[in-house]
Design an enzyme around this catalytic site. Structure first.
Site, mmCIF file in Angstrom:
data_model
loop_
_atom_site.group_PDB
_atom_site.id
_atom_site.type_symbol
_atom_site.label_atom_id
_atom_site.label_comp_id
_atom_site.label_asym_id
_atom_site.label_seq_id
_atom_site.Cartn_x
_atom_site.Cartn_y
_atom_site.Cartn_z
ATOM 1 N N SER A 152 10.449 85.030 37.426
ATOM 2 C CA SER A 152 10.263 85.019 38.885
ATOM 3 C C SER A 152 10.414 83.591 39.402
ATOM 4 O O SER A 152 10.194 82.630 38.648
ATOM 5 C CB SER A 152 8.861 85.534 39.236
ATOM 6 O OG SER A 152 8.570 85.313 40.600
ATOM 7 N N TYR A 165 -0.554 84.548 38.716
ATOM 8 C CA TYR A 165 0.787 85.147 38.603
ATOM 9 C C TYR A 165 1.821 84.060 38.303
ATOM 10 O O TYR A 165 2.689 84.239 37.443
ATOM 11 C CB TYR A 165 1.136 85.907 39.888
ATOM 12 C CG TYR A 165 2.490 86.590 39.813
ATOM 13 C CD1 TYR A 165 2.721 87.622 38.907
ATOM 14 C CD2 TYR A 165 3.543 86.190 40.638
ATOM 15 C CE1 TYR A 165 3.974 88.237 38.816
ATOM 16 C CE2 TYR A 165 4.798 86.797 40.565
ATOM 17 C CZ TYR A 165 5.000 87.822 39.650
ATOM 18 O OH TYR A 165 6.238 88.427 39.565
HETATM 19 P P1 NDP Z 1 7.468 97.584 40.552
HETATM 20 O O1 NDP Z 1 6.010 97.584 40.826
HETATM 21 O O2 NDP Z 1 8.350 98.452 41.368
HETATM 22 O O3 NDP Z 1 7.728 97.900 39.020
HETATM 23 C C1 NDP Z 1 6.891 97.399 37.993
HETATM 24 C C2 NDP Z 1 7.135 98.200 36.751
HETATM 25 O O4 NDP Z 1 6.354 97.643 35.680
HETATM 26 C C3 NDP Z 1 6.703 99.653 36.898
HETATM 27 O O5 NDP Z 1 7.651 100.480 36.272
HETATM 28 C C4 NDP Z 1 5.379 99.709 36.154
HETATM 29 O O6 NDP Z 1 5.216 101.007 35.579
HETATM 30 C C5 NDP Z 1 5.625 98.684 35.057
HETATM 31 N N1 NDP Z 1 4.401 98.161 34.476
HETATM 32 C C6 NDP Z 1 3.448 97.395 35.052
HETATM 33 N N2 NDP Z 1 2.472 97.145 34.186
HETATM 34 C C7 NDP Z 1 2.799 97.756 33.020
HETATM 35 C C8 NDP Z 1 2.187 97.888 31.745
HETATM 36 N N3 NDP Z 1 0.998 97.325 31.475
HETATM 37 N N4 NDP Z 1 2.825 98.587 30.780
HETATM 38 C C9 NDP Z 1 4.014 99.168 31.043
HETATM 39 N N5 NDP Z 1 4.638 99.098 32.218
HETATM 40 C C10 NDP Z 1 4.032 98.402 33.191
HETATM 41 O O7 NDP Z 1 7.919 96.048 40.718
HETATM 42 P P2 NDP Z 1 9.283 95.292 40.345
HETATM 43 O O8 NDP Z 1 10.338 96.220 39.949
HETATM 44 O O9 NDP Z 1 9.535 94.357 41.454
HETATM 45 O O10 NDP Z 1 8.770 94.454 39.099
HETATM 46 C C11 NDP Z 1 9.475 94.372 37.880
HETATM 47 C C12 NDP Z 1 9.318 92.975 37.324
HETATM 48 O O11 NDP Z 1 9.923 92.052 38.217
HETATM 49 C C13 NDP Z 1 7.880 92.508 37.150
HETATM 50 O O12 NDP Z 1 7.815 91.790 35.933
HETATM 51 C C14 NDP Z 1 7.679 91.574 38.344
HETATM 52 O O13 NDP Z 1 6.692 90.613 38.088
HETATM 53 C C15 NDP Z 1 9.045 90.979 38.470
HETATM 54 N N6 NDP Z 1 9.437 90.376 39.739
HETATM 55 C C16 NDP Z 1 9.375 91.068 40.915
HETATM 56 C C17 NDP Z 1 9.802 90.485 42.096
HETATM 57 C C18 NDP Z 1 9.728 91.158 43.424
HETATM 58 O O14 NDP Z 1 9.695 90.463 44.464
HETATM 59 N N7 NDP Z 1 9.723 92.474 43.479
HETATM 60 C C19 NDP Z 1 10.371 89.130 42.094
HETATM 61 C C20 NDP Z 1 10.370 88.494 40.805
HETATM 62 C C21 NDP Z 1 9.939 89.110 39.687
HETATM 63 P P3 NDP Z 1 3.856 101.834 35.420
HETATM 64 O O15 NDP Z 1 2.953 101.436 36.552
HETATM 65 O O16 NDP Z 1 4.324 103.255 35.478
HETATM 66 O O17 NDP Z 1 3.345 101.452 34.084
HETATM 67 C C1 8X3 Z 2 7.701 88.013 42.852
HETATM 68 C C2 8X3 Z 2 8.147 86.987 43.818
HETATM 69 O O1 8X3 Z 2 7.358 85.127 45.390
HETATM 70 O O2 8X3 Z 2 6.137 87.237 45.426
HETATM 71 O O3 8X3 Z 2 7.706 87.516 41.550
HETATM 72 O O4 8X3 Z 2 5.873 85.727 43.582
HETATM 73 S S1 8X3 Z 2 6.806 86.230 44.566
#
Ligand code: NDP
Ligand code: 8X3
Length: 265
Positions: A152, A165
């Site tokens: 991220s 985070y």
């Molecule tokens: P979502 O919340 O849409 O997806 C997160 C996914 O992670 C879900 O499928 C959830 O599934 C899974 N997850 C969370 N915790 C666990 C766990 N303990 N075990 C297994 N699966 C888990 O968010 P995003 O798609 O945005 O997030 C995906 C990744 O991208 C994350 O690592 C996030 O930190 C990162 N990210 C997101 C950004 C954004 O702005 N959206 C920007 C930068 C990075 P379930 O709950 O079914 O287990």
């Molecule tokens: C998700 C992007 O800026 O909300 O990783 O941390 S931010």
């Protein structure tokens, strides 16, 4: 030459929503074979149907909680029965996508909750370590295989309320860098893709289901979509086998810096 993803085994953690679900559909469109994990199994099954519709050769789902070593080991034992060990002819995992994770809360350090801090370190840091350790024996050597971690912008720049985070994603970045060094000579590629503001369920999870607050994060701006990131993930995995995309920072045009987001009134 582009690495062909047709028939290749792709393991995606956190495939029940957001980037992971979009990646399942995008790798599916390449004709790949998919192993999808997350805690919400019904959602995974729905994503598998979508991926098959997009063209996936196979799509299998299994419950996975990356914050539990026993769950990771059970998942990988199941994955091995599907794929077969990397030593057998033509078998082995081609892409490990460590995507599961997210944020819990936006509290200052003074207001922070142990449960939120622990959940973020568990999923974003220890989850990547556990999954990678368990998957490494399955990953094919010297043939364009990849470990792709989702980091991220938060791993590069701190913001108020983001201490745990940001620390977790900085941890993911350093894990990726260490792994890149450790695996040099194996032919296994190691990458981190580090997105900025992207509209998924991320903010809904961060704000514990408060949809109004989650929506405000994206108000008036044009964020990345899950599909934007999925397209990049396919591109990274399909580079020629001698090409490693080490670190990629991807932000929406409207986000010049973590704190500087252009919003239309
Ligand atoms: P979502 O919340 O849409 O997806 C997160 C996914 O992670 C879900 O499928 C959830 O599934 C899974 N997850 C969370 N915790 C666990 C766990 N303990 N075990 C297994 N699966 C888990 O968010 P995003 O798609 O945005 O997030 C995906 C990744 O991208 C994350 O690592 C996030 O930190 C990162 N990210 C997101 C950004 C954004 O702005 N959206 C920007 C930068 C990075 P379930 O709950 O079914 O287990
Ligand atoms: C998700 C992007 O800026 O909300 O990783 O941390 S931010």
């Amino acid at each position: 030459m582009r690495t062909d993803l047709k028939g290749k085994w792709i393991l995606i953690t956190g495939a029940s929503s957001g980037f992971g679900a979009a990646a399942a559909r995008a790798f599916g469109a390449e004709g790949s074979r998919l192993l999808l994990g997350a805690r919400r199994q019904e959602r995974l099954e729905q994503v598998a149907v979508e991926a098959l519709k997009a063209g996936a050769a196979e799509a299998h789902v299994h419950r996975l909680d990356v914050s539990q070593t026993t769950s990771v080991e059970a998942f990988m034992a199941w994955a091995t029965t599907r794929i077969g060990p990397a030593s057998s002819a033509g078998a082995g995992l081609d892409v490990l996508l460590n995507n599961a994770g997210g944020a819990q809360g936006l509290d200052t350090v003074a207001q922070g909750k142990d449960a939120d801090w622990e959940a973020m370190i568990q999923s974003n840091v220890l989850g990547v370590l556990r999954m990678t350790r368990a998957a490494l024996p399955l990953i094919r050597k010297d043939c364009g295989s990849s470990i792709i971690n989702i980091g991220s912008v938060a791993g590069h720049v701190a913001y108020e309320g983001g201490a745990a985070y940001c620390a977790a994603k900085a941890g993911e970045l350093q894990i990726t860098r260490a792994l890149r060094l450790e695996l040099n000579g194996t032919g296994i590629r190691v990458s981190t893709i580090d997105p900025g503001l992207a509209e998924t369920e991320f903010s809904l999870v961060r704000f514990k289901g408060d949809a109004t607050r989650a929506k405000q994060v994206y108000a008036g701006t044009h964020p990345l979509t899950a599909e934007d990131i999925a397209e990049i993930l396919v591109w990274v995995a399909s580079r020629p086998s001698h090409v490693n995309i080490d670190e990629l920072l991807v932000k929406p045009v409207d986000q010049a810096a973590v704190h500087k987001v252009y919003r239309r009134s």
